[in-house]
Design a protein around this motif. Structure first.
Motif: not given
Length: 214
Positions: A126-146
């Motif tokens: 797996e390249a990304m997002p990795g084992p992110l949870k909670g707020d960290a996963l939400d931040l990844y989604i907001r930064d990565a979603a298009v």
């Protein structure tokens, strides 16, 4: 709308700028040539006094006179004093908590599928997002979603209490207002939404001409 140059692919550096790039067709005889629905449907009628065409505008609300829709208010946010600078459009993506819940579930499902034993012969890791949870996963989604420009189904056609328009594209409870775009789809199509939107527009034009005897 700017002229769209010929291109060997639908995605490329020429698409990395503001514009209505999704409104194109590809001719079978020449797959590198882009054909604009703007040129086919709108440009021949731009001299009509009762037609106003605006791009880069967000409808703020519909203006009513009693039950009759008489116009729309649009929201234009300027980025700078430069008249050629792209407008700022706030589409409200992920602004509803349900949006984040759905997006989070999608990411978790994709991770589970990609990391499943059946895919191990084909996946190195797996390249990304990795084992992110909670707020960290939400931040990844907001930064990565298009967005892929397939917004639809917000004013769906139907007969139930959640439907907005009837079979003639007229808005329930409103006079003088039809909706003729991807928002009237009950469900998003499994293919690109461009062709269905062209057909919706054709059907709307036919019904309006038939009703008004044009």
């Amino acid at each position: 709308m700017r002229h769209q140059p010929a291109s060997g692919a639908a995605s490329g550096p020429q698409c990395d700028s503001p514009g209505l790039r999704h409104h194109v067709l590809f001719a079978e005889a020449d797959p590198a040539r882009r054909h604009s629905l703007y040129r086919a449907y709108l440009r021949p009628w731009l001299d009509r006094p009762n037609l106003t065409v605006l791009t880069g505008a967000l409808v703020h609300r519909v203006v009513f006179d009693g039950r009759r829709a008489t116009g729309v208010e649009i929201l234009l946010r300027l980025r700078s004093a430069d008249p050629l600078a792209p407008l700022a459009i706030e589409a409200g993506f992920l602004s509803d908590p349900a949006d984040m819940t759905t997006a989070r579930a999608c990411v978790e499902l994709c991770r589970a599928l990609g990391n499943a034993p059946a895919f191990r012969p084909f996946v190195r890791g797996e390249a990304m997002p990795g084992p992110l949870k909670g707020d960290a996963l939400d931040l990844y989604i907001r930064d990565a979603a298009v967005t892929y420009w397939h917004q639809s189904c917000t004013a769906r056609m139907g007969r139930d209490k959640m439907s907005v328009v009837d079979a003639t594209l007229k808005a329930y409870g409103v006079d003088g207002l039809r909706v003729a775009d991807a928002s009237i789809m009950p469900r998003v199509t499994t293919g690109n939404t461009q062709a269905p939107c062209a057909i919706i527009g054709e059907r709307a034009a036919g019904m309006i001409r038939q009703e008004h005897g044009a």
